[in-house]
Design a protein around this motif. Sequence first.
Motif, mmCIF file in Angstrom:
data_model
loop_
_atom_site.group_PDB
_atom_site.id
_atom_site.type_symbol
_atom_site.label_atom_id
_atom_site.label_comp_id
_atom_site.label_asym_id
_atom_site.label_seq_id
_atom_site.Cartn_x
_atom_site.Cartn_y
_atom_site.Cartn_z
ATOM 1 N N ILE A 102 19.479 33.051 18.839
ATOM 2 C CA ILE A 102 18.667 32.608 19.979
ATOM 3 C C ILE A 102 17.206 32.498 19.557
ATOM 4 C CG2 ILE A 102 17.831 33.278 22.274
ATOM 5 C CD1 ILE A 102 20.565 34.620 22.679
ATOM 6 N N SER A 103 16.764 33.492 18.820
ATOM 7 C CA SER A 103 15.386 33.505 18.372
ATOM 8 C C SER A 103 15.074 32.260 17.540
ATOM 9 C CB SER A 103 15.175 34.782 17.559
ATOM 10 O OG SER A 103 13.930 34.768 16.965
ATOM 11 N N SER A 104 16.012 31.856 16.677
ATOM 12 C CA SER A 104 15.723 30.687 15.841
ATOM 13 C C SER A 104 15.719 29.409 16.687
ATOM 14 C CB SER A 104 16.708 30.599 14.680
ATOM 15 O OG SER A 104 17.889 29.979 15.088
ATOM 16 N N TYR A 105 16.567 29.337 17.697
ATOM 17 C CA TYR A 105 16.541 28.162 18.588
ATOM 18 C C TYR A 105 15.196 28.068 19.316
ATOM 19 C CZ TYR A 105 21.622 27.590 18.051
ATOM 20 O OH TYR A 105 22.879 27.390 17.572
ATOM 21 N N ILE A 106 14.740 29.198 19.790
ATOM 22 C CA ILE A 106 13.481 29.193 20.539
ATOM 23 C C ILE A 106 12.320 28.824 19.617
ATOM 24 C CG2 ILE A 106 11.853 30.642 21.827
ATOM 25 C CD1 ILE A 106 14.150 31.953 23.169
ATOM 26 N N ARG A 107 12.396 29.347 18.408
ATOM 27 C CA ARG A 107 11.367 29.007 17.412
ATOM 28 C C ARG A 107 11.322 27.495 17.162
ATOM 29 N NH1 ARG A 107 7.477 30.101 13.703
ATOM 30 N NH2 ARG A 107 6.764 31.121 15.587
ATOM 31 N N LYS A 165 22.380 24.157 22.858
ATOM 32 C CA LYS A 165 22.810 25.254 21.980
ATOM 33 C C LYS A 165 22.169 26.570 22.410
ATOM 34 C CE LYS A 165 22.881 22.392 18.003
ATOM 35 N NZ LYS A 165 22.252 22.213 16.699
ATOM 36 N N LEU A 166 20.918 26.477 22.773
ATOM 37 C CA LEU A 166 20.227 27.669 23.242
ATOM 38 C C LEU A 166 20.902 28.236 24.490
ATOM 39 C CD1 LEU A 166 17.904 29.696 23.391
ATOM 40 C CD2 LEU A 166 16.467 27.923 24.387
ATOM 41 N N LEU A 183 5.657 26.998 25.867
ATOM 42 C CA LEU A 183 6.749 27.385 24.977
ATOM 43 C C LEU A 183 6.329 28.511 24.047
ATOM 44 C CD1 LEU A 183 8.267 23.913 24.544
ATOM 45 C CD2 LEU A 183 9.444 25.952 25.336
ATOM 46 N N LYS A 184 5.052 28.534 23.754
ATOM 47 C CA LYS A 184 4.549 29.650 22.963
ATOM 48 C C LYS A 184 4.719 30.946 23.760
ATOM 49 C CE LYS A 184 1.389 28.887 19.366
ATOM 50 N NZ LYS A 184 0.576 27.692 19.185
ATOM 51 N N LEU A 185 4.395 30.845 25.044
ATOM 52 C CA LEU A 185 4.556 32.013 25.907
ATOM 53 C C LEU A 185 6.013 32.426 26.016
ATOM 54 C CD1 LEU A 185 2.294 31.569 29.057
ATOM 55 C CD2 LEU A 185 2.187 33.352 27.330
ATOM 56 N N LEU A 186 6.871 31.410 26.085
ATOM 57 C CA LEU A 186 8.293 31.687 26.185
ATOM 58 C C LEU A 186 8.781 32.422 24.940
ATOM 59 C CD1 LEU A 186 10.422 30.737 28.420
ATOM 60 C CD2 LEU A 186 11.306 29.285 26.602
ATOM 61 N N GLU A 187 8.276 31.979 23.808
ATOM 62 C CA GLU A 187 8.670 32.637 22.557
ATOM 63 C C GLU A 187 8.179 34.088 22.544
ATOM 64 O OE1 GLU A 187 7.095 31.117 18.894
ATOM 65 O OE2 GLU A 187 8.796 31.886 17.747
#
Lengths: 200, 237
Positions: B102-107, B201-202, B118-122
Motif C-alpha cells: 500500500i505504501s508503495s502505491y501511495i508513493r 490496485k490501491l 497527496l503529500k498529506l495523504l502520504e
Amino acid sequence: MHKSTLHIAVLESSKIIFEGIQAVLYQSDLDCRIYRLETLDELPELLESKPTDILIVNPVQFVNREKDFRKMRKNFPSLTVAGIDLGMMHKSSITTDITFTLYDSAEHIIHMLSKLNEKSQSIPGEKEGEENLTKRELEVLTGLVNGMLNKEIADSLNISIHTVVRHRKNIAMKTGIRSQSGLTIYAISKKIISIEDIEI
Amino acid sequence: MYYSSRTRVRPYMKMADLIDGNPYLLLMLQHFDIDFRVSDLTVLQLCNRYDLSEHLFVSIANLYTGAITKGEQRFTRNDLLHVIGFLKRSHNYYRFDKYPQISSYIRQLQENHPEKELKLLEKFFNEYFTEVREHLDYEDEIAFPYFITLLGTEQQNNPQEVYSSREYSDHHTDIELKLKDLKNLLLKYVKINDDLNLRRKLFMSLYELEFDLYIHSLIEETILIPSGVDIEREQHA
C-alpha cells in the motif's frame, strides 16, 4: 419517499415464534429480507456485513446484556429495534423503540414496523451523500484541524465543551472521517481551509 | 445463525474446492503456515498432516467465509498456541507484505500527482503505518508472550499483575478506524485525475487489508481473549 428492501433481523430462539413472524412479514406488502439470529452475540457480525434496518427481538435476550446491546446500538445508530412483548416485561424498555405482542394482528404489527422504518429514515444526517456540515460544525472543524483543543474551540466560539464534543461526533458521522489528520485532508479537499495553512 | 448463501466449511470438504469458492482462504492457509498445494486432501486430512485440530481450523475458516459459528466446544491449549502462531504470521503479512505494498502505491500516486493533498495523504499513511507497527510490536512482545506463559503447563505462582486478557482487548480499534478514514478520503473526497489502474490496485489492497484485519480481530475477540479469560479464572480459583 423512495422504497427499498427492508433488512430485518429477528433475534428469537424459538423456531415457532420466528417462523410465525417470518410468515407475517413475507405475507405483507413489505419488501423485506429476513435474517434469523439465535443469540445476541451473532448480532454485531450481521450488522457489520449486512445493512440491517430493523431488529425484532425477544427482550429476554437482553437480560444482563443491556450494556453490550447499548454499545451495539451506538455503533449502528440507524438500526431500529422492535421488541416482542411476551407479557413478562411489560414496560417498554429503553433498549427498544417499539414493542408488539404475539397477539397483535398482523396488520398492526406491519403498520408499526413500517412507521418505525419511516422514522429512522428521517433522522437527519443519516442519509447517504449528505455530508454538508452546518456553519457551526465548519467552525469547529476549522479549529480542530488547526490543532486547537476542545476547550480552546469552546472558548473561541463561546460554547460549552460538551457542545464541541457533540459537533465533533456529528462531523465524524457526516464525513465518515474520524481522525484529526484525516479531517485535515478532508477540509483541504473541500476547500474549507487552504492548503497553505498547513505545514507539510 | 443467519441465512447466507456462503457454504459453511466442514471437515469432509476438499480444501481445493473451498479455495475455488473463496480465494481468501489462501491467506488463511498462509497464516497457518500450510502450503498452497493442497492436492486432493479434505480439511480433516489436511489438519492431520499439519497437526492442527479440525475444530480450530473449521472455526477460523468459517470466519473467512462469513458463516458464523457458535463456539460451544472449547479450544485446547494446543489450539491456542496455534492461534498465536497464526496471529504472529499475520502480523508479518501486514508488516512485510500488505502495508509496504500500500505504501508503495501511495508513493507512486504521490509522484504522479504533484498536488499537495497527496503529500498529506502520504504523510497520513506513514504516520498510520508507524502506529500499526507499534501496535504489532506490542502484541508480539507483550501480549503474545503473556498468553504463552498463561498457556504453560506449570502454574504461575505470580501471574504478571501488569497485564491481563481483558486489557489486551481494549488495545485495538484505532487501526481499523484510520484505515476507514483513508478509504473514505480516497472514495469520497480527495480529487485525483485518472490513474485508474494504480488507484484500483490501491483500493483492492486496502480492502484486502481491511478484510484480514477484521478477521484478525474476530479471532482475537472470539477465540483468544475468551479462552485467556477462562484460563485466568481457573488459575485464580
